[in-house]
Write a protein that holds these residues in place. Structure first.
Motif, mmCIF file in Angstrom:
data_model
loop_
_atom_site.group_PDB
_atom_site.id
_atom_site.type_symbol
_atom_site.label_atom_id
_atom_site.label_comp_id
_atom_site.label_asym_id
_atom_site.label_seq_id
_atom_site.Cartn_x
_atom_site.Cartn_y
_atom_site.Cartn_z
ATOM 1 N N GLY A 100 -15.373 15.685 -15.503
ATOM 2 C CA GLY A 100 -14.929 14.303 -15.402
ATOM 3 C C GLY A 100 -14.984 13.685 -14.019
ATOM 4 N N PHE A 101 -15.531 14.426 -13.068
ATOM 5 C CA PHE A 101 -15.392 13.989 -11.684
ATOM 6 C C PHE A 101 -15.988 12.607 -11.414
ATOM 7 C CE2 PHE A 101 -16.548 14.177 -7.095
ATOM 8 C CZ PHE A 101 -15.258 14.257 -6.594
ATOM 9 N N ALA A 115 -16.017 10.071 -13.458
ATOM 10 C CA ALA A 115 -15.473 9.049 -14.365
ATOM 11 C C ALA A 115 -15.243 7.733 -13.623
ATOM 12 C CB ALA A 115 -14.169 9.542 -14.994
ATOM 13 N N ASN A 118 -24.090 10.794 -18.450
ATOM 14 C CA ASN A 118 -23.696 11.395 -19.721
ATOM 15 C C ASN A 118 -24.927 11.485 -20.607
ATOM 16 O OD1 ASN A 118 -21.180 12.075 -21.488
ATOM 17 N ND2 ASN A 118 -22.449 10.802 -22.826
ATOM 18 N N ILE A 174 -18.608 12.348 -16.834
ATOM 19 C CA ILE A 174 -17.561 11.327 -16.987
ATOM 20 C C ILE A 174 -16.563 11.716 -18.079
ATOM 21 C CG2 ILE A 174 -18.995 9.430 -16.119
ATOM 22 C CD1 ILE A 174 -18.450 9.601 -19.809
ATOM 23 N N ASN A 175 -16.460 13.027 -18.331
ATOM 24 C CA ASN A 175 -15.532 13.524 -19.347
ATOM 25 C C ASN A 175 -14.138 13.643 -18.721
ATOM 26 O OD1 ASN A 175 -14.406 14.757 -21.593
ATOM 27 N ND2 ASN A 175 -15.203 16.793 -21.063
ATOM 28 N N SER A 176 -13.496 12.492 -18.578
ATOM 29 C CA SER A 176 -12.232 12.392 -17.829
ATOM 30 C C SER A 176 -11.248 13.515 -18.143
ATOM 31 C CB SER A 176 -11.541 11.063 -18.161
ATOM 32 O OG SER A 176 -12.319 9.988 -17.706
ATOM 33 N N GLY A 177 -10.720 14.093 -17.101
ATOM 34 C CA GLY A 177 -9.655 15.078 -17.259
ATOM 35 C C GLY A 177 -10.145 16.494 -17.423
ATOM 36 N N SER A 178 -11.478 16.672 -17.492
ATOM 37 C CA SER A 178 -12.021 18.021 -17.640
ATOM 38 C C SER A 178 -12.619 18.450 -16.309
ATOM 39 C CB SER A 178 -13.096 18.007 -18.722
ATOM 40 O OG SER A 178 -13.635 19.288 -18.894
ATOM 41 N N HIS A 179 -12.364 19.699 -15.950
ATOM 42 C CA HIS A 179 -12.818 20.153 -14.637
ATOM 43 C C HIS A 179 -14.262 20.584 -14.646
ATOM 44 C CE1 HIS A 179 -9.506 19.828 -11.954
ATOM 45 N NE2 HIS A 179 -8.689 20.264 -12.871
ATOM 46 N N HIS A 180 -14.637 21.272 -15.677
ATOM 47 C CA HIS A 180 -15.872 22.018 -15.631
ATOM 48 C C HIS A 180 -16.438 21.975 -17.047
ATOM 49 C CE1 HIS A 180 -18.241 25.609 -14.426
ATOM 50 N NE2 HIS A 180 -18.043 25.989 -15.648
#
Lengths: 389, 389, 389, 389
Positions: free
Chosen positions: C175-176, C178, C242, C262-268
């Motif tokens: 998500g970085f 986003a 994406n 842009i998968n907000s809230g996911s680290h990896h």
């Protein structure tokens, strides 16, 4: 699979004491009892305030002449009727359980009572004796024990799949009382006073559930000795808000039980792990559809409620198939279903059946009271070991 | 973030005793110490069998004249050199830790020793005194304490984010000894005999890790009283394979510690939960990159290693960024990095720095020995409460 | 189990291009290569700034005469030496991979290159051809493929334990990006420009990892047709942030791949699920020590890294035993260990061995480039299906 | 909190078509409708076999004169009564939904119909038109949409807490049809034939649930274009047992939907993740009491059903407090409660209220049919993109 069929061949004629308007626990009792028509609610004394109780009974569809202002009246009037109630559920404050239970038993009625059953083991024994002598069913609402995966755990253990049982680690540890809630919500105050809640707060309130879960999963489990350290973390609290109990049981089984109201950040927190010489099982009441089954030396398995590979006795109470979650309401429904089956058998005097049929009963309720009594005694002696007979 | 930089300004000249060919723990020590050049391995007496030790040292690239057949020779010869070792790691059987540590300290060397440090608190105190008086760093390899999320837990607690600390529930409970493994794998037998393993098996072996984790997360934690119930579930075992310890600590903190080798189906099973008046944290060493942070009344938060929102002191030892898992090797590396920093400071006699710099040290090692001694004493008295000073 | 032994019989003489001071990826390469002495770092041109590169090389302990200001000089000088390097790792910006790889191969060196290998499949094919013709090992750092549980997945699938493979669902979705990170962190800008990052951002950067993971777990997997829908959610972005790709593979295997920044809230967020006719496996790179193994009709099993029940080929790279977590560094170390083994075999011209020995190689790197090219082509045609040969 | 109170001011007079003896879905409908007296079951034509239907109606306590042999008779007779039913639930095989729904609407009754609503969008539009013109409520039993945490997700999204919505990844992917179940359980055969199941198996059966979940969480969501790749992995299957759908929605929202009956080892497998520019939410129907809320740059939060921090509209349907799990029965009960409220409002002609009151309705049912139709059309054209209006 249950598709709406009653557990017994007929519905049990049923009344309630307490659990009136706005009571969540009253609602849960009715949801469970009425499900699948296991019980018919035909009478009730739902409230300490007679008129409010009568009004609420009407709302629930009880016929007018059987809406009672108090439980004594209910027992008196129902006794006169040919179609009088056979069973009563008691969902009143803890301090009244003993008196009302006794009256109901003396009136020849089956009883379902909230836990704690009463405040002293002496009283509990009296109730157990009364029920036994009069061939009456006396259920105690240990509501978690009806979960399908609890039955599965019981089956695995009874089958010896875990080997010999060695350890039980169990907890019921929530956080609601971490702060000064009694100041913020005066309605919660009674739990912290011995006058209203009995000799213990958190052990009586939830520790008994944890112990009962252990008893349910490990049939024949008995306390031999225990020690209990209680704490009062909240300022000015009379009763304990946290307790740790170590228990030596029969057959060398050792149990570590934690009950807490100050486990910050936890909602409910009932967990149990049973360790055997071959395998362990672990269950968390907040994700009740899964049971971890861990055979030493093998990959951990996640057993799922409703799955084809479960024991038949577990699947018997399935209502919806694997992958669809059931919740606490189904657990309570299963418990009440068992009460109905037992009451029906008792009314036919089928002692043969009742000998092996399991439901959370007055004996287990009495064991819970004894457990709390021993814990309190231990704590008073500085958390010393005390024998339990 | 660590990108290959040493912790201190220079590498520490380092030798090893034990941890020879085929030893997994020896490999872990070297992996951790040599990472980022915090230490230079320049001497060693790796084996009880002199020739095997010398051969292995050569394999590791140690120069021929510094491959020693036994540790006494190593201490003697290295002392003669200008470029002699400054520090020694001891990874030998438990029963030899005391003697070798003492000799190293007397030779003026910093020491890193496997735990348990020794078998009696008296010996431990002596070692601690020797180190202190000679301004020597003495690290004990509590290898879990180097995890980044352990530092984060320590910071949260030190900052008061949990409120006042009330409870610590911790366990290190695996299942490998559930069956008769000593018959199947004779190499595991020594753990069960007091002659080789000291006065305790499972508490000394892993219970001390759990207690150390509690001490690390809650700075200033001290035992005041404890009680310990030990069991020997495996047939014919001299030492305990399971133990439950209840601990009254300073400031009313209560701790429940479970150590087990017979927790069937569990591999490692180190978990800790610290409960404060406002929030709890929970960490599981098998998923070390996550830390549950549970504020009462709020949604549970899952803190992730390497994330931007962590404390700077936690992120300082980050090697790879959030979302990429680190494991036990990184935890050990961080620990050894701290040892190097401390040794370098000691060699500069920077007492000011050392006063506040934390690393798992001989005092904590001695506390571990004291803890085990008290547990054994309690168990001997029937799991009675014993004072710990 | 690896206890410090090299993978091959000797260490490979090794140099690096790029990965200089402050580069995290450079550190990761060195950590992996130097572990267990699989490689000896004896030369390097670490930086675009010659002096900075030379200084850093010295810091790393490279002898002064082999600290180079640029890679061409390194190739030239090392070629003159008897003890010259055998292998080079390239950790420079993406746009330079092709040119440097080619030069290294032409200099007769084995190569390890960061991914993406290059920007066009034509270039990739040329590199593959060069390596093959010259009997040179060319590894591409698909760093996740070295995890022990990835090997285990590969074994289960190869053994037919899943039945015939039908579906692969995989994602690498963080998500970085986003928010408008390129404004906040100018250093991240290059990723979004085709000039620096090649024809694709997120598919080239991480989607290739996901596809490679699929190839690794399912040996023989080939793309026949694919369609790709790309999005640019961040304002003003030239390259996609994406992408969703559907892939028809050989043998009727269907794959759904999602790559996102842009998968907000996911680290990896790297996950893969492989579905067969009998069972599925699922792996999440952030909890790499567990592999779900789900046999249809049975309880889900959680396989644990290091456990005795795993395949021997998985346990071969175990460094620390079950229950102790390994992380991404171990995965990279295993990968570099395979590179060393392959290089050693190539230097002995052991083609027999190399025929069946697996490591992430230039062919797989080229497949990754081809995959991205096809995705870009599909997206340009409105996410139409395109054939891939 | 619901403590037994009806949703509307009165119970709705209700009949059923289908869902007879032994039908699990019939039981689920009744459990949900009768809960808290939202509906009164006073008539029914429960079975294709008239006598069996009549017998079962009696068992359920329906008065003898209102136990019907077929639905036409029920509509005819009930129309003649002053106290005739107001609403009908249709739980018959898919192929009969259209015909029976139409008849019920023409008889002026509110309808609750199982999904799929019908086989063609043309039919669906006709039903929608009929309902709208006659001011009749037409509910479609998308039974997952009633979960409290689904409401919470909807609220978070409506409040803009996720930022602008970008992606929806959703799946309903179970494994029951991985093997040749139609041979083992002939009762499952109908699902695989277009004659009985309509133009699609798995998309119609469960893919529509996933799409509906997306619509429910993201109000206003519309399909603009989609492409669908269907597979028939089981030998000789006429209809698809697996499908992947990519969907371009309004406002640039992109959706990836996977429906499967061959996802080996998965029981139910309904999951949804909604990604916004600021945060994502993720929900798994098998653990319905938790909702992951992942704000970019912050720690993941696990929201718990019943917790005080949820939106009021979510807590409104709470029956048991946080930490006590609710399951699928509660979700269905909440849905039927909404049906009752809507029917009551319609009978009062309260159009103002109905304008903003949400329940899974015929329009959403029709959208589901349209979605399946478009998927089938796309697949026929080789998984090409098709416009959806």
């Amino acid at each position: 699979m249950i598709n709406g069929e009653k557990g017994a061949s007929r519905s049990i004629k049923w009344g309630m004491v307490g659990g009136g308007k706005g009571s969540n626990i009253g609602y849960i009792h009715r949801s469970a009892a009425l499900r699948d028509n296991n019980f018919d609610l035909i009478a009730g004394a739902f409230d300490i305030d007679p008129q409010r109780g009568i009004d609420f009974a009407k709302e629930l569809g009880v016929s007018e002449d059987r809406c009672y202002g108090d439980y004594k009246k209910m027992l008196e009037e129902e006794a006169k009727r040919k179609d009088g109630i056979e069973a009563v559920t008691i969902a009143t404050p803890n301090g009244t359980h003993y008196e009302i239970s006794k009256a109901c038993l003396e009136a020849g009625l089956h009883v379902v009572c909230e836990k704690p059953l009463c405040f002293t083991y002496e009283e509990a024994e009296e109730l157990e004796k009364l029920a036994t002598e009069n061939n009456l069913i006396f259920g105690v609402t240990y509501g978690y024990s009806g979960h399908q995966m609890v039955t599965e755990a019981r089956e695995l253990i009874a089958n010896g799949d875990l080997g010999e049982i060695r350890l039980i680690n169990t907890q019921f540890a929530y956080g609601f009382f971490a702060g000064p809630v009694e100041e913020l919500y005066p309605a919660s105050k009674w739990r912290l006073s011995s006058k209203n809640a009995g000799p213990s707060f958190i052990l009586g309130d939830v520790g008994t559930h944890s112990w009962h879960m252990a008893e349910t999963m490990v049939p024949g489990l008995k306390i031999e000795e225990l020690m209990c350290a209680m704490q009062r973390f909240g300022k000015g609290r009379e009763l304990e808000d946290n307790a740790h109990v170590l228990i030596k049981c029969n057959d060398g089984i050792f149990c570590n039980l934690w009950a807490s109201a100050i486990n910050s950040g936890s909602h409910h927190g009932m967990k149990i792990r049973v360790v055997g010489s071959k395998a362990s099982i672990e269950w968390f009441a907040e994700r009740p559809n899964q049971l971890r089954y861990e055979i030493e030396g093998e990959a951990v398995r996640i057993l799922e409620r409703g799955a084809g590979y479960l024991h038949d006795s577990s699947k018997e109470t399935d209502r919806i198939g694997a992958g669809h979650p059931e919740g606490l309401f189904e657990s309570w429904s299963n418990m009440y279903r068992r009460f109905a089956i037992a009451m029906d058998a008792a009314s036919r005097n089928d002692q043969e059946f009742l000998k092996t049929f399991w439901y959370p009963n007055v004996h287990e309720g009495a064991e819970g009271v004894k457990f709390v009594e021993a814990c309190v005694a231990s704590d008073k002696e500085g958390a010393a070991w005390v024998s339990v007979k």
